[in-house]
Design an enzyme around this catalytic site. Structure first.
Site, mmCIF file in Angstrom:
data_model
loop_
_atom_site.group_PDB
_atom_site.id
_atom_site.type_symbol
_atom_site.label_atom_id
_atom_site.label_comp_id
_atom_site.label_asym_id
_atom_site.label_seq_id
_atom_site.Cartn_x
_atom_site.Cartn_y
_atom_site.Cartn_z
ATOM 1 N N SER A 171 37.295 -9.602 30.450
ATOM 2 C CA SER A 171 38.470 -9.015 29.798
ATOM 3 C C SER A 171 38.103 -7.727 29.073
ATOM 4 C CB SER A 171 39.067 -10.020 28.807
ATOM 5 O OG SER A 171 39.532 -11.169 29.476
ATOM 6 N N LYS A 199 34.272 -11.452 22.055
ATOM 7 C CA LYS A 199 35.097 -12.164 21.072
ATOM 8 C C LYS A 199 34.589 -13.584 20.913
ATOM 9 C CE LYS A 199 37.406 -14.959 24.114
ATOM 10 N NZ LYS A 199 37.260 -16.436 24.157
ATOM 11 N N ASP A 209 43.287 -12.618 27.689
ATOM 12 C CA ASP A 209 42.377 -12.137 26.648
ATOM 13 C C ASP A 209 42.235 -10.614 26.617
ATOM 14 O OD1 ASP A 209 41.875 -14.728 25.885
ATOM 15 O OD2 ASP A 209 39.898 -14.857 26.838
ATOM 16 N N GLY A 265 30.841 -16.706 29.929
ATOM 17 C CA GLY A 265 30.382 -17.408 28.739
ATOM 18 C C GLY A 265 31.452 -17.720 27.715
ATOM 19 N N GLY A 296 33.940 -11.318 28.372
ATOM 20 C CA GLY A 296 33.243 -10.158 28.923
ATOM 21 C C GLY A 296 34.023 -9.458 30.019
#
Length: 297
Positions: free
Chosen positions: A104, A10, A137, A98, A102
């Site tokens: 989540s 996302k 998230d 990042g 990732g």
């Protein structure tokens, strides 16, 4: 038998952050857009729960029960009164640590995969409730597309999007701790009134119309000053992307990945090439969105 679920990364096109709550969390108005970088999570029956991972940055992924994919399997198994006896394998392509959700994504992917493998029969609403327990998230990773998240970001309203948006993502040389970025946000905000977080009407309209220039004018991230305070070199990456023709440049979520909105796919490739040559980041990826959320493949 095994089940594989593909789940996207996302980008936050808006992240409005309220003052710290008594529980330590912050109320958010978080506009998510799912983009076409994916992890694949495969679950297979096993004697006991174990996690393996392959792909870029796989060495940074925890393989014990703190992994969100493992926690998702444990949470669903507990609701059904069964043992979470599965081998979870993550093929990782979403950057680690990042700001692109990732971990989540892996939690949502494992939850959907286990629900399918075990014929557990959990409804969409139950899956979203488990997601919300796992992290702020995680529900969006299940839903995908575009959505406004309020509360901690876990209460979602699906948004209409009238087109495809092209992005470039620059991965930094080191990570940033999300709790540390929020602490820095609180420090920088000390002594001033923090408004209630609300979604930008201009941004929501730009998404609905598929208007890339209007979206570029409306993107924002209240955590960006805190991320830049902790990681000043990110300013050089943002400047390099803007100089290469990106319509907008911002830190993605709590960072340290930086995101660049491009006019079209061709411009995105030019921005990506310039960022690779700039020496200001570790690696660069392009992706478009919105894309679907967690999907059995």
């Amino acid at each position: 038998m095994s089940v594989t679920v593909r789940v996207p990364a996302k980008v936050n096109v808006q992240l409005a952050v309220g003052a710290a709550r008594p529980d330590g969390f912050h109320d958010l108005a978080n506009v998510f857009l799912a983009v076409g970088l994916y992890d694949e999570v495969t679950v297979t029956p096993a004697d006991e729960l174990r996690v393996t991972c392959a792909g870029p940055d796989a060495g940074q992924v925890p393989l014990d029960r703190t992994n969100l994919a493992a926690r998702a399997a444990i949470a669903l198994a507990a609701r059904r009164g069964i043992e979470p006896a599965v081998h979870i394998h993550i093929d990782k392509d979403i950057p680690v640590a990042g700001g692109m959700a990732g971990g989540s994504a892996d939690g949502a992917g494992a939850l959907l995969a286990c629900n399918t493998l075990w014929n557990a029969g959990a409804s969409r609403a139950e899956l979203l409730a488990v997601c919300a327990e796992l992290g702020s998230d995680v529900p969006f990773s299940l839903v995908g597309g575009a959505a406004l998240g309020i509360g901690r970001g876990e209460r979602l309203t699906v948004l209409e999007v009238g087109g495809t948006f092209h992005w470039v993502f620059a991965m930094a040389e080191r990570g940033l701790s999300t709790p540390a970025v929020f602490r820095e946000f609180d420090r920088l905000a000390e002594g001033r009134e923090i408004p209630e977080p609300v979604a930008s009407a201009e941004l929501l309209e730009a998404l609905a119309k598929g208007d890339v220039e209007a979206l570029a004018a409306a993107v924002s991230n209240d955590l960006q000053p805190a991320a830049l305070s902790l990681f000043p070199e990110l300013a050089d990456t943002l400047a390099a992307g803007r100089g290469a023709g990106a319509l907008a440049a911002l830190v993605s979520g709590s960072g340290p990945t930086t995101a660049f909105l491009a006019r079209d796919a061709e411009t995105a490739e030019k921005v990506a090439a310039a960022l690779r040559a700039s020496g200001t980041c570790r690696s660069v990826r392009t992706a478009a969105g919105p894309v679907a959320g967690a999907t059995v493949v």
